[in-house]
Structure formats: structure tokens, C-alpha cells
Enzyme design. Sequence first.
Site, short mmCIF file in Angstrom:
data_model
loop_
_atom_site.label_atom_id
_atom_site.label_comp_id
_atom_site.label_asym_id
_atom_site.label_seq_id
_atom_site.Cartn_x
_atom_site.Cartn_y
_atom_site.Cartn_z
N LYS A 209 -1.94 -4.23 -8.23
CA LYS A 209 -3.22 -4.59 -7.63
C LYS A 209 -4.02 -3.33 -7.24
O LYS A 209 -3.43 -2.34 -6.82
CB LYS A 209 -2.91 -5.40 -6.37
CG LYS A 209 -4.07 -6.15 -5.78
CD LYS A 209 -3.60 -7.04 -4.64
CE LYS A 209 -4.44 -6.80 -3.41
NZ LYS A 209 -4.03 -7.54 -2.23
N LYS B 242 -6.62 0.09 -1.68
CA LYS B 242 -7.30 1.19 -0.99
C LYS B 242 -6.32 2.24 -0.53
O LYS B 242 -6.71 3.33 -0.15
CB LYS B 242 -8.11 0.63 0.19
CG LYS B 242 -7.27 -0.07 1.24
CD LYS B 242 -8.14 -0.77 2.28
CE LYS B 242 -7.26 -1.57 3.25
NZ LYS B 242 -8.03 -2.40 4.16
N LYS C 7 6.93 -2.34 5.49
CA LYS C 7 6.32 -1.30 6.32
C LYS C 7 7.38 -0.53 7.09
O LYS C 7 7.23 0.66 7.30
CB LYS C 7 5.29 -1.90 7.29
CG LYS C 7 3.97 -2.22 6.63
CD LYS C 7 2.83 -2.31 7.61
CE LYS C 7 1.54 -2.69 6.91
NZ LYS C 7 0.50 -3.15 7.84
#
Length: 334
Positions: free
Chosen positions: A196, A199, A114
Site C-alpha cells: 500500500k 506516508k 508497533k
Amino acid sequence: MDDKKIIFSGVQPSGNLTLGNYLGAIKNWVDIQHDYHCIYAMMDLHTITVRQNPADLRRRTLEVLALYLACGIDPKETILFVQSQNPHHAELGWVLDCYTYMGELQRMTQFKDKSARHAENINAGLFTYPVLMAADILLYQADYVPVGKDQMQHIEICRDIAQRFNAIYGDVFKIPEGMLSKSGAKIMSLQEPTKKMSKSDENPKAYISMMDDMNVIAKKIKSAVTDSEGVIEYRENDETKAGINNLLSIMSAVTGKPINTIVSDYSGQGYGTFKSDVAEAVVEMMRPIRSEYDRIIKDKEYLKNICAEGLEKAYAISGRTMRKVHKKIGFIQK
Ligand code: TRP
């Protein structure tokens, strides 16, 4: 309390939940809610480690709640609440910050990822994120924490922090275990099926949002990436089959049929028919959830009540842990 084990988990209301979240986790939670004491929270405190639009955050928090309810999570059985409404999370988070080492947090892969992705905003919250997550879990003396593989490192650090604290003060926290959803299918991206389903994918065709309209869902499945071999077969370690493997997993998770059975049902058939059938199966599964969702999301009064009831129950449990923590550390009791 009876001897049912406690399950705690949470989701960040920072994007749309996907078919992957439903088949991989939520569906399973509905099935187990009578066998455990389940507590699920909307983790809004965690979302602000990355900038959020206030109106979107507010809306998404209620959307996630409404979706859990629409999927069949029963608020009489399961505690559902909003993390920021229970001050114990931030409070225990601070305490545990003082029992967590900088070095441990620096090693977290999510922090490294991140901070690379949001180089302009590497804030302290991003760094202590795993400590807040540990507080979430330890407040409820959870036995099991269902999470995806990517969160397992956070469960490990939670256990380390809890053990360290207990070693100093005695048995304050239950040491939780991560629970990788066993039957839960791992659903991959429809466009890059070795990744994967996420969203936060930039390409909306890669994932099915629980908020998508039925015709959009069908279209996305019909345009899923496959291969040119034209054979419907499940070959786990063959990357060229990743697209077909994924559609087979989805079909199996939706219908409850084993993959082998589906493979033999479709032997000799083309991808076109198979994709249409997968699309139809997913749409039929989603339709009642969607109509229930559409009904619930309009009923803001009901949603507020669910939050209030959940908060009251959650606060009572977390309060017991918090009092114990204060006493052990040497804070003066109120
Ligand atoms: N970090 C989790 C995620 O991004 C969300 C989360 C926050 C969580 N606190 C938690 C999950 C406590 C389980 C338990 O998926």
C-alpha cells in the site's frame, strides 16, 4: 436533529498525507458531506504513542486541517476539530479502559506490529490506543466510520466495548459500523506496487505526498516501477502487473473513467506515453488543491477559528454522551 446518519473519522497528523489518502478517502468525504453529518478530527492524542517532535506535531496538525479545507471539506457542513482540544476523548478513554480486557488488547495486530517496531518504547498508551479510538467514535454516536482495512480490527473492538457497556447500563452508545471506502481507489506504492502507498515509507519515491511540488509529483509517477512486458493491461491477480494496475487505478480515480476505457484508449501504446499522461492528470488535479492549500496555510487566524468553531460543536455533542455515561456509572453530577 434530522435523520441524517453520522459519520466520524480521524487522521493522525504524524506524517504527510498522500495521494492514496486523497483518492482513497478525502475525495469521497467531500462528495458525501451533504448527505451525512460528518465529523473529522486530527488525532493528535494518538500520535504521542510514538515519540513526536513538538514543533513538527504542531505544524502537521494545522497542515492536515488546511489540506482538508483545500480539498473541499466545507467547515459549515462538516465539523473539523483537534482531538486534544476536547477533553472528553481522554476522559471517556479512561472510563472505557475499565470495560476492556487486557487479553482483547493483546490480540490487536497493530499493537503487536508497533511494539515490534518500537521495542524501546512499548508504552501503555500504545496498548490502550484502541480504547481511545473507541472513545473517539462512541462520543459522537457515530453510525459509520470510514477507515482503511488496517483499522477494521479497531472498529470491531470498539463495537465489542460499546456492546459490553450497553449490556450493563442500557442504550448509552450507538453501535458503529466500519465503512470501507467503496469507490475509493486503493493506491499502491510506486516503487513496490504490491504494498500500500504509505506516508511512512522510507523511500519518498514510493509515495506522492500532498505536499510535493508539481514537478516532483510528475517525476515520481514517471519513475514508477512497472514491468518489461510493455502491455497496458489490467490483470488483477498478476503480481508482475502490479505497477501497471496501480497506474491504471490512479488514472481511473483521477479522471473518473473506468479502467477498461483507459486500457482501450492506450492499446498499442508504450509505457512512456501512458506514464506522462498519468503524471499530467495527477498534476492537473493537484494544482488547484495545492494553490488553495498554500493560501489557507498562511492564514493562521482562519485556521484557529475553524478549530475553535469545530471544537464548540464537537464538545456540545460529546458532552451529551459524557453526561449520560457519568449518570449511568454513578458519578455525582456537577
Ligand atoms: N487509528 C486511526 C489511524 O491510524 C486514526 C484514528 C484515531 C481514527 N481515532 C479514530 C480513525 C477514530 C477513525 C475513528 O488511521
